[in-house]
Design a protein around this motif. Sequence first.
Motif, short mmCIF file in Angstrom:
data_model
loop_
_atom_site.label_atom_id
_atom_site.label_comp_id
_atom_site.label_asym_id
_atom_site.label_seq_id
_atom_site.Cartn_x
_atom_site.Cartn_y
_atom_site.Cartn_z
N TRP A 222 23.92 27.04 -52.73
CA TRP A 222 24.15 25.64 -52.74
C TRP A 222 22.84 24.90 -53.49
O TRP A 222 23.12 24.15 -54.37
CB TRP A 222 24.45 25.03 -51.42
N HIS A 223 21.95 25.34 -52.81
CA HIS A 223 20.57 24.57 -53.31
C HIS A 223 20.45 24.98 -54.92
O HIS A 223 20.06 24.05 -55.67
CB HIS A 223 19.54 24.92 -52.54
N ILE A 224 20.37 26.36 -55.10
CA ILE A 224 20.05 26.58 -56.17
C ILE A 224 21.11 26.00 -57.53
O ILE A 224 20.81 25.56 -58.40
CB ILE A 224 20.31 28.26 -56.37
N SER A 225 22.36 25.92 -57.08
CA SER A 225 23.44 25.61 -57.97
C SER A 225 23.29 23.92 -58.06
O SER A 225 23.76 23.54 -59.21
CB SER A 225 24.94 25.65 -57.31
N THR A 226 22.68 23.34 -57.21
CA THR A 226 22.69 21.67 -57.63
C THR A 226 21.44 21.41 -58.30
O THR A 226 21.50 20.25 -59.01
CB THR A 226 22.35 21.08 -56.16
N ILE A 227 20.62 22.39 -58.80
CA ILE A 227 19.64 22.01 -59.63
C ILE A 227 20.14 21.63 -61.11
O ILE A 227 19.89 20.34 -61.65
CB ILE A 227 18.49 23.01 -59.73
N PRO A 228 20.96 22.77 -61.75
CA PRO A 228 21.40 22.15 -63.15
C PRO A 228 22.36 21.03 -63.10
O PRO A 228 22.64 20.06 -64.13
CB PRO A 228 22.06 23.50 -63.69
N VAL A 229 23.08 20.73 -61.87
CA VAL A 229 23.97 19.66 -61.90
C VAL A 229 23.05 18.16 -61.94
O VAL A 229 23.79 17.37 -62.60
CB VAL A 229 24.85 19.81 -60.58
N HIS A 230 22.08 18.34 -61.17
CA HIS A 230 21.30 17.09 -61.40
C HIS A 230 20.77 16.73 -62.82
O HIS A 230 20.56 15.58 -63.16
CB HIS A 230 20.24 17.15 -60.45
N VAL A 231 20.17 17.94 -63.55
CA VAL A 231 20.04 17.73 -64.68
C VAL A 231 20.96 17.11 -65.61
O VAL A 231 20.78 16.12 -66.51
CB VAL A 231 19.41 19.16 -65.20
N LEU A 232 22.41 17.48 -65.39
CA LEU A 232 23.39 17.10 -66.10
C LEU A 232 23.47 15.40 -65.84
O LEU A 232 23.76 14.71 -66.75
CB LEU A 232 24.53 17.66 -65.81
N PHE A 233 23.49 15.25 -64.45
CA PHE A 233 23.42 13.73 -64.03
C PHE A 233 22.35 12.92 -64.62
O PHE A 233 22.69 11.71 -65.16
CB PHE A 233 23.41 13.77 -62.71
N PHE A 234 21.17 13.52 -64.85
CA PHE A 234 20.15 12.56 -65.31
C PHE A 234 20.59 12.39 -66.96
O PHE A 234 20.22 11.25 -67.56
CB PHE A 234 18.80 13.35 -65.41
N SER A 235 20.91 13.22 -67.61
CA SER A 235 21.45 13.16 -68.91
C SER A 235 22.46 12.05 -68.95
O SER A 235 22.39 11.33 -69.95
CB SER A 235 22.07 14.69 -69.65
N PHE A 236 23.70 11.98 -68.12
CA PHE A 236 24.39 11.15 -68.02
C PHE A 236 23.81 9.50 -67.82
O PHE A 236 24.14 8.66 -68.75
CB PHE A 236 25.26 11.35 -67.05
N LEU A 237 22.91 9.54 -67.15
CA LEU A 237 22.16 8.39 -66.75
C LEU A 237 21.21 7.94 -67.99
O LEU A 237 21.19 6.71 -68.37
CB LEU A 237 21.07 8.30 -65.54
N GLU A 238 20.79 8.92 -68.69
CA GLU A 238 19.92 8.52 -69.93
C GLU A 238 20.76 7.74 -71.01
O GLU A 238 20.60 6.94 -71.57
CB GLU A 238 19.21 9.87 -70.40
N GLU A 239 22.10 8.65 -71.25
CA GLU A 239 22.86 8.05 -72.28
C GLU A 239 23.39 6.72 -71.79
O GLU A 239 23.77 5.80 -72.77
CB GLU A 239 24.06 9.16 -72.32
N ASP A 240 24.00 6.53 -70.52
CA ASP A 240 24.51 5.35 -70.34
C ASP A 240 23.31 4.29 -70.29
O ASP A 240 23.62 2.98 -70.64
CB ASP A 240 24.80 5.32 -68.65
N SER A 241 22.21 4.43 -69.89
CA SER A 241 21.08 3.45 -69.82
C SER A 241 20.84 2.99 -71.49
O SER A 241 20.66 1.84 -71.80
CB SER A 241 19.75 4.02 -69.35
N LEU A 242 21.00 4.15 -72.52
CA LEU A 242 20.79 3.66 -73.81
C LEU A 242 22.01 2.67 -74.20
O LEU A 242 21.72 1.81 -75.02
CB LEU A 242 20.70 4.79 -74.58
N TYR A 243 23.09 3.23 -73.83
CA TYR A 243 24.46 2.32 -74.14
C TYR A 243 24.02 0.95 -73.87
O TYR A 243 24.33 -0.10 -74.34
CB TYR A 243 25.71 3.02 -73.65
N LEU A 244 23.88 0.75 -72.53
CA LEU A 244 23.50 -0.67 -71.89
C LEU A 244 22.37 -1.55 -72.58
O LEU A 244 22.34 -2.66 -72.65
CB LEU A 244 23.06 -0.53 -70.41
N LEU A 245 21.20 -0.56 -73.03
CA LEU A 245 20.21 -1.26 -73.68
C LEU A 245 20.66 -1.76 -75.00
O LEU A 245 20.13 -2.70 -75.53
CB LEU A 245 18.93 -0.19 -73.82
N LYS A 246 21.46 -0.95 -75.77
CA LYS A 246 21.95 -1.41 -77.12
C LYS A 246 22.88 -2.68 -76.68
O LYS A 246 22.76 -3.52 -77.76
CB LYS A 246 22.53 -0.28 -77.85
#
Length: 265
Positions: A236-260
């Motif tokens: 479970w712990h190992i599997s959540t690492i790439p999931v959080h990387v994906l979530f940060f990628s979403f937050l990054e794109e969403d922040s850029l969308y809001l900034l624009k």
Amino acid sequence: MAGRTARLVLLAGVATLASGSQGDREPVYRDCVLRCEERNCSGDALKHFRSRQPIYMSLAGWTCQDDCKYECMWVTVGLYLQEGHKVPQFHGKVSLNAWFWSTVFHTKDTDLTEKMDYFCASTVILHSIYLCCVRTVGLQRPTVASAFRAVLLLLLTMHISYLSLVRFDYGYNLAANVAIGLVNLVWWLAWCLWNRQQLPHVRKCMAVVLLLQGLSLLELLDFPPLFWVLDAHAIWHISTIPVHVLFFSFLEEDSLYLLKGSKLD
């Protein structure tokens, strides 16, 4: 014993380094915050800040220093974008704190490390719910987000107080985390489905919440360790690492969308 102590010291060092994200360490950001605090957070300038501060921000504990950090964060983000760099991460502490205490707990199982592991896990879920509230409601109604944050903090305080002062009930803790996890799942998923046509990057968020819900079964359906090393909890712990990387990628794109969007306004 020496090896175990060395691992704990190393983890403490890693946590110290991780407590400041890339954006927090950026000299431009630090200089901006320092100048802003010198200019706005003392004397008559501070009185002026407090006099024009909305009541909901005051009740939420938003200080002049917090305001400087927020404003300078966007200044730094703008400079990164102008130079063609990726948006840096700021204040990346909540998830790292949970992973740190989880690692400490699995290195040395004590009453304190066990509680810190469990409590930080609950904090991460509630923080995700708060982020969802901010994204779905708080941008248009910040007073609602502030009030909801106070409710979540109260729930967390009651949860920790019960487990610490009354009885450490494993069954209750599991049920409570499953319940708030379902709230987190339904809320994020509903928002993603509602905006999937307008915002293509929400597909990443949908993948994250569904993957985390599926992976959580590893916490409920235990099995003997594979090779006597990897049990369900470890996987479970190992599997959540790439999931959080994906979530940060979403937050990054969403922040850029809001900034624009804010620039167009």
